[in-house]
Motif scaffolding. Structure first.
Motif, PDB file in Angstrom:
ATOM      1  N   ILE A  77       0.817  -1.209   0.000  1.00  0.00           N
ATOM      2  CA  ILE A  77       0.000   0.000   0.000  1.00  0.00           C
ATOM      3  C   ILE A  77       0.853   1.263   0.000  1.00  0.00           C
ATOM      4  O   ILE A  77       0.408   2.337  -0.407  1.00  0.00           O
ATOM      5  CB  ILE A  77      -0.978  -0.012   1.199  1.00  0.00           C
ATOM      6  N   GLU A  78       2.127   1.141   0.435  1.00  0.00           N
ATOM      7  CA  GLU A  78       3.025   2.302   0.442  1.00  0.00           C
ATOM      8  C   GLU A  78       3.281   2.826  -0.970  1.00  0.00           C
ATOM      9  O   GLU A  78       3.736   3.956  -1.152  1.00  0.00           O
ATOM     10  CB  GLU A  78       4.361   1.946   1.101  1.00  0.00           C
ATOM     11  N   LEU A  79       2.978   1.994  -1.972  1.00  0.00           N
ATOM     12  CA  LEU A  79       3.190   2.408  -3.353  1.00  0.00           C
ATOM     13  C   LEU A  79       2.397   3.669  -3.689  1.00  0.00           C
ATOM     14  O   LEU A  79       2.781   4.446  -4.571  1.00  0.00           O
ATOM     15  CB  LEU A  79       2.787   1.274  -4.308  1.00  0.00           C
ATOM     16  N   LEU A  80       1.304   3.913  -2.969  1.00  0.00           N
ATOM     17  CA  LEU A  80       0.458   5.072  -3.238  1.00  0.00           C
ATOM     18  C   LEU A  80       1.196   6.381  -2.984  1.00  0.00           C
ATOM     19  O   LEU A  80       0.749   7.444  -3.416  1.00  0.00           O
ATOM     20  CB  LEU A  80      -0.813   5.027  -2.386  1.00  0.00           C
ATOM     21  N   GLU A  81       2.314   6.306  -2.278  1.00  0.00           N
ATOM     22  CA  GLU A  81       3.111   7.497  -2.001  1.00  0.00           C
ATOM     23  C   GLU A  81       4.229   7.676  -3.019  1.00  0.00           C
ATOM     24  O   GLU A  81       4.957   8.679  -2.983  1.00  0.00           O
ATOM     25  CB  GLU A  81       3.713   7.399  -0.592  1.00  0.00           C
ATOM     26  N   ALA A  82       4.391   6.715  -3.942  1.00  0.00           N
ATOM     27  CA  ALA A  82       5.529   6.714  -4.868  1.00  0.00           C
ATOM     28  C   ALA A  82       5.437   7.879  -5.857  1.00  0.00           C
ATOM     29  O   ALA A  82       4.349   8.247  -6.300  1.00  0.00           O
ATOM     30  CB  ALA A  82       5.592   5.392  -5.618  1.00  0.00           C
ATOM     31  N   PRO A  83       6.592   8.446  -6.222  1.00  0.00           N
ATOM     32  CA  PRO A  83       6.605   9.546  -7.191  1.00  0.00           C
ATOM     33  C   PRO A  83       6.462   9.075  -8.637  1.00  0.00           C
ATOM     34  O   PRO A  83       6.242   9.881  -9.536  1.00  0.00           O
ATOM     35  CB  PRO A  83       7.978  10.192  -6.958  1.00  0.00           C
ATOM     36  N   VAL A  84       6.600   7.765  -8.878  1.00  0.00           N
ATOM     37  CA  VAL A  84       6.493   7.241 -10.242  1.00  0.00           C
ATOM     38  C   VAL A  84       5.016   7.113 -10.631  1.00  0.00           C
ATOM     39  O   VAL A  84       4.152   6.945  -9.770  1.00  0.00           O
ATOM     40  CB  VAL A  84       7.188   5.868 -10.361  1.00  0.00           C
ATOM     41  N   PRO A  85       4.694   7.195 -11.933  1.00  0.00           N
ATOM     42  CA  PRO A  85       3.296   7.047 -12.371  1.00  0.00           C
ATOM     43  C   PRO A  85       2.765   5.644 -12.058  1.00  0.00           C
ATOM     44  O   PRO A  85       3.465   4.650 -12.246  1.00  0.00           O
ATOM     45  CB  PRO A  85       3.361   7.277 -13.887  1.00  0.00           C
ATOM     46  N   PHE A  86       1.523   5.578 -11.574  1.00  0.00           N
ATOM     47  CA  PHE A  86       0.925   4.273 -11.287  1.00  0.00           C
ATOM     48  C   PHE A  86      -0.584   4.334 -11.471  1.00  0.00           C
ATOM     49  O   PHE A  86      -1.209   5.391 -11.358  1.00  0.00           O
ATOM     50  CB  PHE A  86       1.265   3.807  -9.870  1.00  0.00           C
ATOM     51  N   SER A  98      -1.202  11.394   2.317  1.00  0.00           N
ATOM     52  CA  SER A  98       0.133  10.857   2.090  1.00  0.00           C
ATOM     53  C   SER A  98       0.362  10.352   0.670  1.00  0.00           C
ATOM     54  O   SER A  98       1.471   9.943   0.334  1.00  0.00           O
ATOM     55  CB  SER A  98       0.404   9.713   3.071  1.00  0.00           C
ATOM     56  N   ILE A  99      -0.674  10.372  -0.183  1.00  0.00           N
ATOM     57  CA  ILE A  99      -0.494   9.843  -1.534  1.00  0.00           C
ATOM     58  C   ILE A  99       0.327  10.817  -2.380  1.00  0.00           C
ATOM     59  O   ILE A  99       0.486  11.990  -2.031  1.00  0.00           O
ATOM     60  CB  ILE A  99      -1.843   9.555  -2.224  1.00  0.00           C
ATOM     61  N   SER A 100       0.808  10.317  -3.501  1.00  0.00           N
ATOM     62  CA  SER A 100       1.615  11.129  -4.407  1.00  0.00           C
ATOM     63  C   SER A 100       0.838  12.373  -4.837  1.00  0.00           C
ATOM     64  O   SER A 100      -0.362  12.307  -5.115  1.00  0.00           O
ATOM     65  CB  SER A 100       1.978  10.293  -5.642  1.00  0.00           C
ATOM     66  N   PRO A 101       1.506  13.541  -4.878  1.00  0.00           N
ATOM     67  CA  PRO A 101       0.811  14.771  -5.289  1.00  0.00           C
ATOM     68  C   PRO A 101       0.326  14.748  -6.733  1.00  0.00           C
ATOM     69  O   PRO A 101      -0.516  15.559  -7.116  1.00  0.00           O
ATOM     70  CB  PRO A 101       1.881  15.856  -5.084  1.00  0.00           C
ATOM     71  N   SER A 102       0.851  13.821  -7.550  1.00  0.00           N
ATOM     72  CA  SER A 102       0.409  13.717  -8.949  1.00  0.00           C
ATOM     73  C   SER A 102      -0.675  12.656  -9.119  1.00  0.00           C
ATOM     74  O   SER A 102      -1.009  12.279 -10.244  1.00  0.00           O
ATOM     75  CB  SER A 102       1.597  13.388  -9.863  1.00  0.00           C
ATOM     76  N   ALA A 103      -1.232  12.161  -8.013  1.00  0.00           N
ATOM     77  CA  ALA A 103      -2.241  11.096  -8.063  1.00  0.00           C
ATOM     78  C   ALA A 103      -3.626  11.642  -7.735  1.00  0.00           C
ATOM     79  O   ALA A 103      -3.769  12.616  -6.990  1.00  0.00           O
ATOM     80  CB  ALA A 103      -1.881   9.973  -7.096  1.00  0.00           C
ATOM     81  N   ASN A 104      -4.638  10.997  -8.289  1.00  0.00           N
ATOM     82  CA  ASN A 104      -6.012  11.303  -7.942  1.00  0.00           C
ATOM     83  C   ASN A 104      -6.707  10.005  -7.563  1.00  0.00           C
ATOM     84  O   ASN A 104      -6.286   8.919  -7.968  1.00  0.00           O
ATOM     85  CB  ASN A 104      -6.750  11.971  -9.102  1.00  0.00           C
ATOM     86  N   VAL A 105      -7.766  10.130  -6.780  1.00  0.00           N
ATOM     87  CA  VAL A 105      -8.496   8.959  -6.292  1.00  0.00           C
ATOM     88  C   VAL A 105      -9.899   8.964  -6.876  1.00  0.00           C
ATOM     89  O   VAL A 105     -10.608   9.969  -6.812  1.00  0.00           O
ATOM     90  CB  VAL A 105      -8.582   8.944  -4.750  1.00  0.00           C
ATOM     91  N   LEU A 106     -10.284   7.829  -7.441  1.00  0.00           N
ATOM     92  CA  LEU A 106     -11.633   7.619  -7.952  1.00  0.00           C
ATOM     93  C   LEU A 106     -12.377   6.787  -6.910  1.00  0.00           C
ATOM     94  O   LEU A 106     -12.024   5.637  -6.660  1.00  0.00           O
ATOM     95  CB  LEU A 106     -11.557   6.880  -9.290  1.00  0.00           C
ATOM     96  N   TYR A 107     -13.391   7.374  -6.278  1.00  0.00           N
ATOM     97  CA  TYR A 107     -14.135   6.695  -5.216  1.00  0.00           C
ATOM     98  C   TYR A 107     -15.333   5.956  -5.824  1.00  0.00           C
ATOM     99  O   TYR A 107     -16.351   6.563  -6.163  1.00  0.00           O
ATOM    100  CB  TYR A 107     -14.595   7.698  -4.164  1.00  0.00           C
ATOM    101  N   VAL A 108     -15.207   4.642  -5.942  1.00  0.00           N
ATOM    102  CA  VAL A 108     -16.212   3.837  -6.638  1.00  0.00           C
ATOM    103  C   VAL A 108     -17.541   3.839  -5.892  1.00  0.00           C
ATOM    104  O   VAL A 108     -18.609   3.931  -6.515  1.00  0.00           O
ATOM    105  CB  VAL A 108     -15.707   2.393  -6.832  1.00  0.00           C
ATOM    106  N   ASP A 109     -17.515   3.758  -4.565  1.00  0.00           N
ATOM    107  CA  ASP A 109     -18.765   3.713  -3.804  1.00  0.00           C
ATOM    108  C   ASP A 109     -19.573   4.994  -4.006  1.00  0.00           C
ATOM    109  O   ASP A 109     -20.808   4.951  -4.111  1.00  0.00           O
ATOM    110  CB  ASP A 109     -18.475   3.508  -2.316  1.00  0.00           C
ATOM    111  N   GLU A 110     -18.888   6.129  -4.069  1.00  0.00           N
ATOM    112  CA  GLU A 110     -19.594   7.385  -4.300  1.00  0.00           C
ATOM    113  C   GLU A 110     -20.126   7.459  -5.729  1.00  0.00           C
ATOM    114  O   GLU A 110     -21.189   8.024  -5.984  1.00  0.00           O
ATOM    115  CB  GLU A 110     -18.661   8.571  -4.023  1.00  0.00           C
TER     116      GLU A 110
END
Length: 286
Positions: A77-86, A98-110
């Motif tokens: 789960i620490e990968l979510l903080e990685a600077p590489v694209p994922f 704590s997630i990477s500043p270049s990441a966004n989260v898609l909330y499926v339940d919402e």
């Protein structure tokens, strides 16, 4: 241009095009093309995995070069903080701070709750917490109205709203909404154990259109006469090719400079008028 998809990929695409609004899909494509990271988070692992794999397919004919894990294990789960694209999917809670500043989260339940309502804009999805944030992408993808229209068409084809009697009971109950949505989707998507011909045809069509949209961004690199050779140095003996982006950009700039002069000519104005006339006559004949 046609891409072969497995049945699992076709089903994943059907789910994505029905659940995600056209504006959201275009935003995700913009993020992917700039190699921004995406986290698909939800309580249903099957749905998370389907959406994650379908989102990656939006890039074709490009191939995602970053990390791709449909369901990330708890010990990674620490990968979510990685600077590489994922691009990853998970049902494990995490600290969004704590997630990477270049990441966004898609909330499926919402998104499942939003599915019961009208088409949301990005801002409205932010307010509904379907997205963690609206990343300020450095460059916005040019608006392609034809692509947007095609996405609208397949979304309307696949999207089946729940009857009003179900909406009140499912609006704040993700599990109940999930069950009802899948029951309605399954009865519509499937025919004799496979995707119906109508749905398969629609998915094939939008995938072809997405591929054409993406390939247009590459200029003449993929042309059969070896367009890629103009933008780099190739050694046939070692099979080493060095691509120089500036050579490609210089060519695109020269095209734009010529078009800038061309659109001011009378012949271009006349061409635009002839195209307008042809389309208006077709519309009148309908």
């Amino acid at each position: 241009m046609y891409f072969n998809f497995s049945f699992k990929q076709e089903w994943a695409n059907a789910v994505m095009f029905s659940l995600l609004t056209p504006s959201l899909i275009m935003y995700l494509l913009n993020m992917l093309l700039l190699e921004k990271s995406i986290i698909v988070y939800g309580s249903n692992l099957s749905l998370v995995s389907s959406l994650t794999s379908a989102i990656v397919n939006l890039l074709r004919p490009f191939t995602w070069e970053g990390v791709y894990i449909p369901i990330i294990p708890a010990n990674a789960i620490e990968l979510l903080e990685a600077p590489v694209p994922f691009i990853v999917g998970t049902n494990i809670p995490f600290e969004v701070q704590s997630i990477s500043p270049s990441a966004n989260v898609l909330y499926v339940d919402e998104i499942l709750r939003c599915y019961l309502r009208a088409d949301f804009s990005l801002e409205e999805m932010m307010q509904a917490k379907c997205l963690h944030r609206s990343l300020d992408v450095t460059v916005k993808m040019p608006m392609n109205q034809h692509l947007r229209n095609r996405l609208d068409s397949i979304h309307n084809l696949l999207c089946r709203r729940l009857p009003p009697c179900f909406q009140a009971s499912t609006q704040h109950d993700t599990k109940k909404a999930e069950i009802q949505i899948f029951n309605f989707q399954s009865s519509y998507f499937f025919k004799q154990g496979s995707l119906s011909p109508e749905v398969r045809g629609a998915i094939k069509g939008i995938n072809q259109f997405l591929g054409q949209h993406n390939i247009m961004l590459t200029g003449d690199i993929s042309e059969n006469d070896g367009g890629w050779r103009k933008y780099g140095v190739f050694d046939p003996f070692t099979d080493v090719y060095n691509f120089f982006p500036q050579w490609f950009l210089d060519h695109q700039t020269s095209i734009l400079e010529f078009q800038t002069a061309l659109v001011q000519t009378q012949l271009f104005y006349s061409f635009v008028d002839s195209v307008k006339l042809m389309h208006t006559e077709k519309e009148f004949q309908r």
